[in-house]
Design an enzyme around this catalytic site. Structure first.
Site, PDB file in Angstrom:
ATOM      1  N   SER A 187       0.821  -1.208   0.000  1.00  0.00           N
ATOM      2  CA  SER A 187       0.000   0.000   0.000  1.00  0.00           C
ATOM      3  C   SER A 187       0.855   1.259   0.000  1.00  0.00           C
ATOM      4  CB  SER A 187      -0.924   0.020   1.217  1.00  0.00           C
ATOM      5  OG  SER A 187      -0.171   0.265   2.398  1.00  0.00           O
ATOM      6  N   THR A 226      -5.044  -6.560   8.120  1.00  0.00           N
ATOM      7  CA  THR A 226      -5.012  -6.521   9.585  1.00  0.00           C
ATOM      8  C   THR A 226      -4.900  -7.908  10.201  1.00  0.00           C
ATOM      9  OG1 THR A 226      -6.283  -4.464   9.583  1.00  0.00           O
ATOM     10  CG2 THR A 226      -6.257  -5.717  11.630  1.00  0.00           C
ATOM     11  N   HIS A 234     -12.129  -1.334   7.083  1.00  0.00           N
ATOM     12  CA  HIS A 234     -10.691  -1.507   7.256  1.00  0.00           C
ATOM     13  C   HIS A 234     -10.330  -1.590   8.739  1.00  0.00           C
ATOM     14  CE1 HIS A 234      -9.512  -0.840   3.077  1.00  0.00           C
ATOM     15  NE2 HIS A 234     -10.403   0.132   3.025  1.00  0.00           N
ATOM     16  N   ASN A 287      -9.187  -8.461  -0.227  1.00  0.00           N
ATOM     17  CA  ASN A 287      -8.018  -7.827   0.377  1.00  0.00           C
ATOM     18  C   ASN A 287      -7.965  -8.096   1.874  1.00  0.00           C
ATOM     19  OD1 ASN A 287      -7.769  -6.754  -2.177  1.00  0.00           O
ATOM     20  ND2 ASN A 287      -7.547  -4.648  -1.486  1.00  0.00           N
ATOM     21  N   GLU A 301     -12.208   2.428  -6.467  1.00  0.00           N
ATOM     22  CA  GLU A 301     -13.195   2.223  -5.404  1.00  0.00           C
ATOM     23  C   GLU A 301     -14.328   3.222  -5.550  1.00  0.00           C
ATOM     24  OE1 GLU A 301     -11.738   1.630  -1.352  1.00  0.00           O
ATOM     25  OE2 GLU A 301     -13.162   3.145  -0.669  1.00  0.00           O
ATOM     26  N   HIS A 316     -12.696  -4.912   0.157  1.00  0.00           N
ATOM     27  CA  HIS A 316     -11.665  -4.387   1.053  1.00  0.00           C
ATOM     28  C   HIS A 316     -12.118  -4.591   2.501  1.00  0.00           C
ATOM     29  CE1 HIS A 316      -9.443  -1.459  -1.867  1.00  0.00           C
ATOM     30  NE2 HIS A 316      -9.830  -2.560  -2.479  1.00  0.00           N
ATOM     31  N   ASP A 359      -7.023   5.218  -5.512  1.00  0.00           N
ATOM     32  CA  ASP A 359      -8.056   5.512  -4.523  1.00  0.00           C
ATOM     33  C   ASP A 359      -8.373   6.999  -4.490  1.00  0.00           C
ATOM     34  OD1 ASP A 359      -9.767   5.642  -2.406  1.00  0.00           O
ATOM     35  OD2 ASP A 359      -8.385   4.828  -0.916  1.00  0.00           O
ATOM     36  N   ASP A 417      -1.268  -0.894  -3.796  1.00  0.00           N
ATOM     37  CA  ASP A 417      -2.623  -0.726  -3.270  1.00  0.00           C
ATOM     38  C   ASP A 417      -2.872   0.661  -2.689  1.00  0.00           C
ATOM     39  OD1 ASP A 417      -5.149  -1.963  -2.817  1.00  0.00           O
ATOM     40  OD2 ASP A 417      -4.680  -2.109  -0.688  1.00  0.00           O
ATOM     41  N   HIS A 418      -4.121   1.103  -2.792  1.00  0.00           N
ATOM     42  CA  HIS A 418      -4.611   2.346  -2.183  1.00  0.00           C
ATOM     43  C   HIS A 418      -3.705   3.530  -2.477  1.00  0.00           C
ATOM     44  CE1 HIS A 418      -8.309   1.513  -0.067  1.00  0.00           C
ATOM     45  NE2 HIS A 418      -7.820   0.354   0.321  1.00  0.00           N
TER      46      HIS A 418
END
Length: 282
Positions: free
Chosen positions: A50, A235, A182, A232, A136, A210, A106, A84-85
């Protein structure tokens, strides 16, 4: 094995009626754990880095990307590399040279018209560079700029708006807001599976979930059946790693060499990957 394109893994999953999991890489040990878990599960996997992880590494994308790619090349299952992101167009433009085959741009925090314009420009550039681009629409909970709740009014992705958005931007996949958040540390998210089905019918590109660490096994399986193709997860790995490190240090408080406790953390992440791949890739 050589890296394979993200487009290939997502397309194969869609045809087979399953999902491909994308796990977040922060450290070298994350990449090693993810590939080890994927080998144990006998399933393909996406290593994703990310913008936040790049920031953690001093804003330099190539060192962590190259390290992840080298780990992937030693893996016995198919592995793709995804950025990512990304909110910074300058970072997006480093993706191809850094070895990524795909990226997620994003602009979800921007008003719709600005999101659309920025994402259209990102997709145009990405396709010119040979990259597969994810975007997104809607607000997945748990981000600083998102609504407090994934269940707040108006945050979920509208199927008709999503269809127009994909047509107008030309993106290759769409991350949708269907009830996940998230950074959840408990697997208690409740997904709107009927909405996922409507999105699948309306949107001509693969759907991405996500915030999947907070989604239980049965909910993940239902989401895949309803139409989610890329899942995705981040965490969940950090929870496993941190718990194992804490347990090792509690049992051996005299440790100064990081290798014993980092190794335990890596093994815990690999087992988490193996189990979750069994859920979404079966």
């Amino acid at each position: 094995m050589p890296l394979v394109p993200t487009r290939q893994l997502v397309s194969e999953a869609a045809v087979a009626g399953r999902a491909v999991a994308a796990f977040n890489v922060i450290t070298l040990e994350h990449a090693e754990a993810i590939t080890s878990g994927a080998e144990a599960a006998g399933a393909p996997v996406i290593l994703q880095i990310s913008e936040n992880a790049v920031r953690f590494h001093g804003g330099r994308v190539e060192p962590v990307a190259r390290a992840a790619a080298e780990v992937a090349k030693a893996c016995d299952v198919d592995v793709a590399l995804h950025l990512d992101h990304v909110t910074d167009p300058r970072l997006l433009r480093t993706a191809a040279d850094a070895g990524f085959s795909s990226a997620m741009f994003d602009a979800g925090a921007q008003p719709y018209a600005e999101n659309l314009a920025a994402t259209r420009a990102a997709a145009r550039w990405a396709h010119g560079a040979g990259l597969w681009l994810e975007a997104e629409l809607g607000y997945v909970g748990g981000k600083p700029d998102a609504p407090a709740s994934a269940h707040a009014a108006g945050v979920r992705t509208d199927p008709q708006e999503a269809a127009r958005y994909v047509a107008d931007t030309g993106v290759d996949a769409l991350a949708v807001a269907v009830g996940s958040s998230h950074a959840m540390t408990e697997r208690s998210a409740s997904l709107d599976h009927a909405l996922i089905e409507r999105l699948r019918e309306a949107v001509p590109v693969p759907l991405v979930l996500h915030g999947s660490s907070g989604v239980g096994d049965d909910e993940l399986r239902r989401a895949v059946r309803a139409g989610i193709v890329k899942i995705n997860i981040g965490t969940a790995l950090n929870i496993a790693f941190t718990r194992a490190v804490r347990e090792t240090l509690a049992a051996r408080p005299d440790l100064t060499d990081p290798r014993p406790y980092v190794a335990q953390g890596r093994e815990a992440m690999a087992e988490t990957v193996r189990v979750l791949l069994g859920v979404v890739s079966g």
